[in-house]
Enzyme design. Sequence first.
Site, PDB file in Angstrom:
ATOM      1  N   PRO A 130       0.811  -1.224   0.000  1.00  0.00           N
ATOM      2  CG  PRO A 130      -0.934  -1.603   1.517  1.00  0.00           C
ATOM      3  CD  PRO A 130       0.346  -2.198   1.007  1.00  0.00           C
ATOM      4  CD1 TRP A 158      -0.985  -1.378  -5.557  1.00  0.00           C
ATOM      5  CD2 TRP A 158      -2.955  -1.535  -6.603  1.00  0.00           C
ATOM      6  NE1 TRP A 158      -1.685  -0.233  -5.311  1.00  0.00           N
ATOM      7  CE2 TRP A 158      -2.901  -0.301  -5.940  1.00  0.00           C
ATOM      8  CE3 TRP A 158      -4.109  -1.848  -7.330  1.00  0.00           C
ATOM      9  CZ2 TRP A 158      -3.948   0.624  -5.970  1.00  0.00           C
ATOM     10  CZ3 TRP A 158      -5.152  -0.934  -7.364  1.00  0.00           C
ATOM     11  CH2 TRP A 158      -5.062   0.274  -6.696  1.00  0.00           C
ATOM     12  NE  ARG A 243       9.947  -1.005 -15.498  1.00  0.00           N
ATOM     13  CZ  ARG A 243      10.806  -0.546 -14.610  1.00  0.00           C
ATOM     14  NH1 ARG A 243      12.064  -0.335 -14.956  1.00  0.00           N
ATOM     15  NH2 ARG A 243      10.417  -0.283 -13.381  1.00  0.00           N
ATOM     16  CD  GLN A 279      -4.812  17.826 -46.068  1.00  0.00           C
ATOM     17  OE1 GLN A 279      -5.024  18.988 -45.699  1.00  0.00           O
ATOM     18  NE2 GLN A 279      -3.987  17.530 -47.037  1.00  0.00           N
ATOM     19  CG  LEU A 338     -15.604   4.750 -33.869  1.00  0.00           C
ATOM     20  CD1 LEU A 338     -14.138   4.668 -34.268  1.00  0.00           C
ATOM     21  CD2 LEU A 338     -15.974   3.551 -33.008  1.00  0.00           C
ATOM     22  CD  GLU A 363       5.264  -5.550 -15.492  1.00  0.00           C
ATOM     23  OE1 GLU A 363       6.355  -5.525 -16.062  1.00  0.00           O
ATOM     24  OE2 GLU A 363       4.508  -6.531 -15.480  1.00  0.00           O
TER      25      GLU A 363
HETATM   26  C1  FAD Z   1      -4.304  -2.925 -12.300  1.00  0.00           C
HETATM   27  C2  FAD Z   1      -2.991  -2.940 -11.582  1.00  0.00           C
HETATM   28  C3  FAD Z   1      -2.227  -4.093 -11.582  1.00  0.00           C
HETATM   29  C4  FAD Z   1      -1.015  -4.140 -10.885  1.00  0.00           C
HETATM   30  N1  FAD Z   1      -0.319  -5.310 -10.847  1.00  0.00           N
HETATM   31  C5  FAD Z   1       0.760  -5.400 -10.036  1.00  0.00           C
HETATM   32  C6  FAD Z   1       1.402  -6.652  -9.830  1.00  0.00           C
HETATM   33  O1  FAD Z   1       1.024  -7.679 -10.405  1.00  0.00           O
HETATM   34  N2  FAD Z   1       2.440  -6.717  -8.960  1.00  0.00           N
HETATM   35  C7  FAD Z   1       2.899  -5.615  -8.296  1.00  0.00           C
HETATM   36  O2  FAD Z   1       3.855  -5.739  -7.519  1.00  0.00           O
HETATM   37  N3  FAD Z   1       2.319  -4.401  -8.479  1.00  0.00           N
HETATM   38  C8  FAD Z   1       1.263  -4.273  -9.322  1.00  0.00           C
HETATM   39  N4  FAD Z   1       0.644  -3.053  -9.495  1.00  0.00           N
HETATM   40  C9  FAD Z   1       1.143  -1.886  -8.776  1.00  0.00           C
HETATM   41  C10 FAD Z   1       1.791  -0.860  -9.691  1.00  0.00           C
HETATM   42  O3  FAD Z   1       3.021  -1.342 -10.168  1.00  0.00           O
HETATM   43  C11 FAD Z   1       1.893   0.460  -8.913  1.00  0.00           C
HETATM   44  O4  FAD Z   1       0.584   0.970  -8.782  1.00  0.00           O
HETATM   45  C12 FAD Z   1       2.796   1.455  -9.607  1.00  0.00           C
HETATM   46  O5  FAD Z   1       4.140   1.040  -9.547  1.00  0.00           O
HETATM   47  C13 FAD Z   1       2.691   2.852  -8.969  1.00  0.00           C
HETATM   48  O6  FAD Z   1       2.807   2.785  -7.591  1.00  0.00           O
HETATM   49  P1  FAD Z   1       1.717   3.534  -6.670  1.00  0.00           P
HETATM   50  O7  FAD Z   1       0.375   3.135  -7.138  1.00  0.00           O
HETATM   51  O8  FAD Z   1       2.076   3.283  -5.263  1.00  0.00           O
HETATM   52  O9  FAD Z   1       1.887   5.068  -7.011  1.00  0.00           O
HETATM   53  P2  FAD Z   1       2.931   6.059  -6.304  1.00  0.00           P
HETATM   54  O10 FAD Z   1       4.271   5.420  -6.255  1.00  0.00           O
HETATM   55  O11 FAD Z   1       2.343   6.552  -5.045  1.00  0.00           O
HETATM   56  O12 FAD Z   1       2.984   7.230  -7.366  1.00  0.00           O
HETATM   57  C14 FAD Z   1       1.965   8.221  -7.440  1.00  0.00           C
HETATM   58  C15 FAD Z   1       2.358   9.204  -8.539  1.00  0.00           C
HETATM   59  O13 FAD Z   1       3.597   9.843  -8.216  1.00  0.00           O
HETATM   60  C16 FAD Z   1       4.523   9.663  -9.278  1.00  0.00           C
HETATM   61  N5  FAD Z   1       5.864   9.498  -8.720  1.00  0.00           N
HETATM   62  C17 FAD Z   1       6.233   8.685  -7.691  1.00  0.00           C
HETATM   63  N6  FAD Z   1       7.541   8.800  -7.457  1.00  0.00           N
HETATM   64  C18 FAD Z   1       8.027   9.691  -8.371  1.00  0.00           C
HETATM   65  C19 FAD Z   1       9.321  10.241  -8.676  1.00  0.00           C
HETATM   66  N7  FAD Z   1      10.410   9.849  -8.016  1.00  0.00           N
HETATM   67  N8  FAD Z   1       9.423  11.157  -9.664  1.00  0.00           N
HETATM   68  C20 FAD Z   1       8.321  11.541 -10.372  1.00  0.00           C
HETATM   69  N9  FAD Z   1       7.085  11.065 -10.145  1.00  0.00           N
HETATM   70  C21 FAD Z   1       6.944  10.152  -9.163  1.00  0.00           C
HETATM   71  C22 FAD Z   1       4.079   8.393  -9.974  1.00  0.00           C
HETATM   72  O14 FAD Z   1       4.551   8.342 -11.318  1.00  0.00           O
HETATM   73  C23 FAD Z   1       2.559   8.518  -9.899  1.00  0.00           C
HETATM   74  O15 FAD Z   1       2.119   9.370 -10.928  1.00  0.00           O
HETATM   75  C24 FAD Z   1      -0.554  -2.981 -10.206  1.00  0.00           C
HETATM   76  C25 FAD Z   1      -1.316  -1.811 -10.219  1.00  0.00           C
HETATM   77  C26 FAD Z   1      -2.523  -1.792 -10.876  1.00  0.00           C
HETATM   78  C27 FAD Z   1      -3.353  -0.526 -10.830  1.00  0.00           C
END
Ligand code: FAD
Length: 378
Positions: A130, A158, A243, A279, A338, A363
């Site tokens: 979380p 997640w 990725r 166009q 569309l 990812e």
């Molecule tokens: C449908 C779904 C499937 C998923 N599947 C998996 C899975 O199978 N396994 C797994 O381990 N995880 C999984 N995830 C988790 C996913 O990888 C994370 O949600 C993602 O890495 C972003 O982390 P966060 O949600 O905590 O966002 P945060 O890390 O809180 O980021 C919030 C925002 O801040 C930005 N941000 C954060 N740090 C920085 C920085 N240093 N510089 C600039 N911007 C920054 C981010 O880009 C984002 O826009 C899944 C998520 C979803 C929604």
Amino acid sequence: MPADRLLPTDEARDLIALTRDIADKVLAPVVDEHEKAEKYPDGVFATLGEAGLLSLPYPEEWGGGGQPYEVYLQVLEEIASRWAAVGVAVSVHSLACHPLFSFGTGEQKERWLPDMLGGGTIGAYSLSEPQAGSDAAALVCKATPVDDGYSITGEKAWITHGGVADFYNLFARTGEGSKGISCFLVPDGVDGLSFGRPEEKMGLTAVPTTSARYDDVRLPDDRRIGTEGQGLQIAFSALDSGRLGIAAVATGIAQAALDEAVAYAKERETFGRKIIDHQGLGFLLADMAAAVDSARATYLDAARRRDAGLPYSRNASVAKLVATDAAMKVTTDAVQVLGGNGYTRDFRPERLMREAKITQIFEGTNQIQRLVIARSLA
Ligand SMILES: Cc1cc2nc3c(=O)[nH]c(=O)nc-3n(C[C@H](O)[C@H](O)[C@H](O)COP(=O)(O)OP(=O)(O)OC[C@H]3O[C@@H](n4cnc5c(N)ncnc54)[C@H](O)[C@@H]3O)c2cc1C
């Protein structure tokens, strides 16, 4: 779909033909029903497994398909162009097999890898928590040494395939800081492991994403992959490959949106002509086609570097960034092509647009991809 893929072998051409056949006969007829009902398509995975499409990039000696990454990714693109959630599932399964294949001992591989690659099982990759997504090193789920192994306690978030996977790559804390994380291979059904309700997502609704609770889950020592403290290195190594999978999935989504938009534009008439002949709209479609081709070119470039044994981490981040931004833009523009119909669930671009969004987030968000690319330039 591109009619003229550049493929290295006849075997690869056969694989693409097989994939298109399965996409037409098995995926296309049931995708809408499963996405609407949020129903997991386990029959579909059984078919893909039997066809050998769940483990293409792994060596045949371990039960894989022995295909170069550039071929695996093009197969994945074909699957995702028909059903994004299934494409993501195949990619995540491949991601989940990477730690054991690349960092496991010979004994561990002999014990578990053939089953994992054999087509009958599906894997999950559990890094996020979380409070720890982009900042994976902030994870707190704890693996405490006990007599015969580890006791795992904590909360993961997640998890794609949460509750339906046969095995989970778990990353948990065995020490302090980024070098205090270890990787474990957790079988489904162990005592003390439970899953939350599936998240109510914007898209990819046929495949569940859940949290997981580890409550004194006992794992023997041989369930640890790699050395203690090597976990984050393993996680990031797997993500470089993963990725590229997401880049291929995003390209498939974008290609599907382009195909839908072109077909519609050739039929729909305004002001006495087909809209494709205006166009202004033709140029929009041209930009969409250029974005799809660029997406494919970047993931193929990275995959060919990987296949040649060259460093490709930066190229994987470029591919993920370019392909997923392309998917978001192309699907949004397809809705535009569309007109009013594009905004309804009766037409496919609406779902494709919702599916494209997640590819920019998981990812590693695209901000994180930029971070990786920027660091490689410094
Ligand atoms: C449908 C779904 C499937 C998923 N599947 C998996 C899975 O199978 N396994 C797994 O381990 N995880 C999984 N995830 C988790 C996913 O990888 C994370 O949600 C993602 O890495 C972003 O982390 P966060 O949600 O905590 O966002 P945060 O890390 O809180 O980021 C919030 C925002 O801040 C930005 N941000 C954060 N740090 C920085 C920085 N240093 N510089 C600039 N911007 C920054 C981010 O880009 C984002 O826009 C899944 C998520 C979803 C929604």
